[in-house]
Design a protein around this motif. Structure first.
Motif, mmCIF file in Angstrom:
data_model
loop_
_atom_site.group_PDB
_atom_site.id
_atom_site.type_symbol
_atom_site.label_atom_id
_atom_site.label_comp_id
_atom_site.label_asym_id
_atom_site.label_seq_id
_atom_site.Cartn_x
_atom_site.Cartn_y
_atom_site.Cartn_z
ATOM 1 N N SER A 149 0.797 -1.236 0.000
ATOM 2 C CA SER A 149 0.000 0.000 0.000
ATOM 3 C C SER A 149 0.826 1.280 0.000
ATOM 4 O O SER A 149 0.318 2.341 0.364
ATOM 5 N N GLU A 151 2.360 4.678 -1.221
ATOM 6 C CA GLU A 151 1.819 5.683 -2.144
ATOM 7 C C GLU A 151 2.893 6.195 -3.094
ATOM 8 O O GLU A 151 2.596 6.825 -4.108
ATOM 9 N N SER A 162 3.275 -0.241 -6.006
ATOM 10 C CA SER A 162 2.586 -1.048 -4.990
ATOM 11 C C SER A 162 1.310 -1.596 -5.605
ATOM 12 O O SER A 162 0.850 -1.130 -6.659
ATOM 13 N N ARG A 164 -1.566 -1.122 -4.347
ATOM 14 C CA ARG A 164 -2.548 -0.031 -4.278
ATOM 15 C C ARG A 164 -2.402 0.925 -5.462
ATOM 16 O O ARG A 164 -3.385 1.297 -6.095
ATOM 17 N N ASN A 169 -6.510 -3.441 -4.116
ATOM 18 C CA ASN A 169 -6.566 -3.150 -2.685
ATOM 19 C C ASN A 169 -6.611 -4.442 -1.896
ATOM 20 O O ASN A 169 -7.593 -5.174 -1.945
ATOM 21 N N GLU A 171 -5.633 -6.295 1.936
ATOM 22 C CA GLU A 171 -5.223 -6.135 3.331
ATOM 23 C C GLU A 171 -3.978 -7.014 3.512
ATOM 24 O O GLU A 171 -3.977 -8.172 3.069
ATOM 25 N N ARG A 172 -2.931 -6.497 4.165
ATOM 26 C CA ARG A 172 -1.679 -7.254 4.260
ATOM 27 C C ARG A 172 -1.869 -8.640 4.890
ATOM 28 O O ARG A 172 -1.319 -9.627 4.422
#
Ligand code: BT5
Length: 266
Positions: A149, A151, A162, A164, A169, A171-172
């Motif tokens: 994630s 930026e 990444s 993201r 999307n 979640e780790r």
């Protein structure tokens, strides 16, 4: 890192059942797992970290694992002779690719031989398998670094992205569990049948098939890609049943490379 969240998604019998979790670790998770191996840790023991300082790439390179990344290392105690293990890196890449595509991206998520995962041509994941004899037993540690994630990336990593930033999307914790779920299944398949059952899947999602490629001798240049000599040039024809990179030379001869680095000409 939230242990309960990982456990909620984890469906494995062995991988990740013994789990060390760190928000931040000061050294490579691969080295952390080798240390545990020296203390007798069992097959599947896993260390997962958010931020990892001093992360390692191949050939002495560094791997950046800052905020928003996932670093995980899995201990394997294979019953396979050491010389048959190199394609396991490719198997691991396929497992991670499938875990990622569970969150999105589909056809945009590709593998770059041998150990990278790219989305829209940018590197979102690197894999480092290391093999050592620890307490006279053969140990392999599969290290996986995913940019989840972030930026932005430093200017000296223009080829990084990444998930993201690529529109995926995840979640780790859920991603980590899915990597373990897929890799457990694929590892067992590999131990039973070698790399052959994976050839068509790997070739289908491999970057550069049918395209002009240079095989670089990065080992001879101390890991520096920019100064690496071109060992051979031709058209990429995928991988063979041993996971070797297939290059077709202008005269039609095919060479198979077990190591090295590939530069795809766009
Ligand atoms: C790799 O090496 O891609 C293997 C990376 C393995 C990292 C995992 S994290 C968990 C475990 N613990 C470790 O210490 N390592 C493993 P290689 O193919 O040699 O690529 C390294 C190159 O990728 C560097 O020289 C940079 O150019 C680039 N790079 C470094 N950090 C990056 C990042 N976060 N994202 C994309 N590219 C990166």
């Amino acid at each position: 890192m939230d242990r309960a969240l990982i456990e909620k998604h984890l469906k494995t019998k062995r991988l990740g059942q013994k789990l060390g979790l760190f928000d931040r670790i000061e050294y490579s998770t691969n080295d952390a797992v080798f240390e545990l191996a020296g203390e007798g840790a069992s097959h599947g023991t896993t260390v997962i970290a958010g931020v990892q300082e001093n992360g390692k790439g191949r050939l002495g390179r560094t791997w950046l694992s800052g905020e928003g990344s996932l670093a995980m290392s899995i201990l394997l105690r294979p019953d396979v002779p050491a010389h048959e293990l190199p394609p396991l890196t490719l198997v691991c890449a396929l497992s991670v690719r499938r875990a990622i595509t569970g969150f999105g991206g589909n056809g945009a998520v590709r593998v770059k031989w041998p150990n990278d995962i790219l989305v829209y041509g940018k590197k979102v994941c690197g894999i480092l398998l290391e093999q050592r004899t620890v307490s006279s037993k053969n140990c392999v540690v599969a290290g996986i670094g995913v940019n989840v994630s972030q930026e932005s990336f430093p200017d000296d990593l223009p080829g990084a992205a990444s998930l993201r930033l690529s529109g995926i999307n995840a979640e780790r914790e859920a991603l980590a569990a899915e990597v373990l779920n897929h890799f457990e299944e694929d590892y067992e398949k590999f131990v039973r049948g070698g790399f052959e059952p994976f050839v068509s899947e790997y070739t289908a999602c491999m970057v550069g098939v049918g395209v002009h490629a240079d095989v670089l001798d990065s080992a001879a240049s101390g890991g520096d890609k920019e100064s690496a000599a071109i060992a051979a040039s031709g058209v990429c024809r995928g991988v063979d049943t041993e996971g070797r990179f297939l290059l077709e030379l202008p005269d039609g001869e095919r060479l198979a490379f077990a190591g090295g680095e590939i530069s795809i000409r766009s």
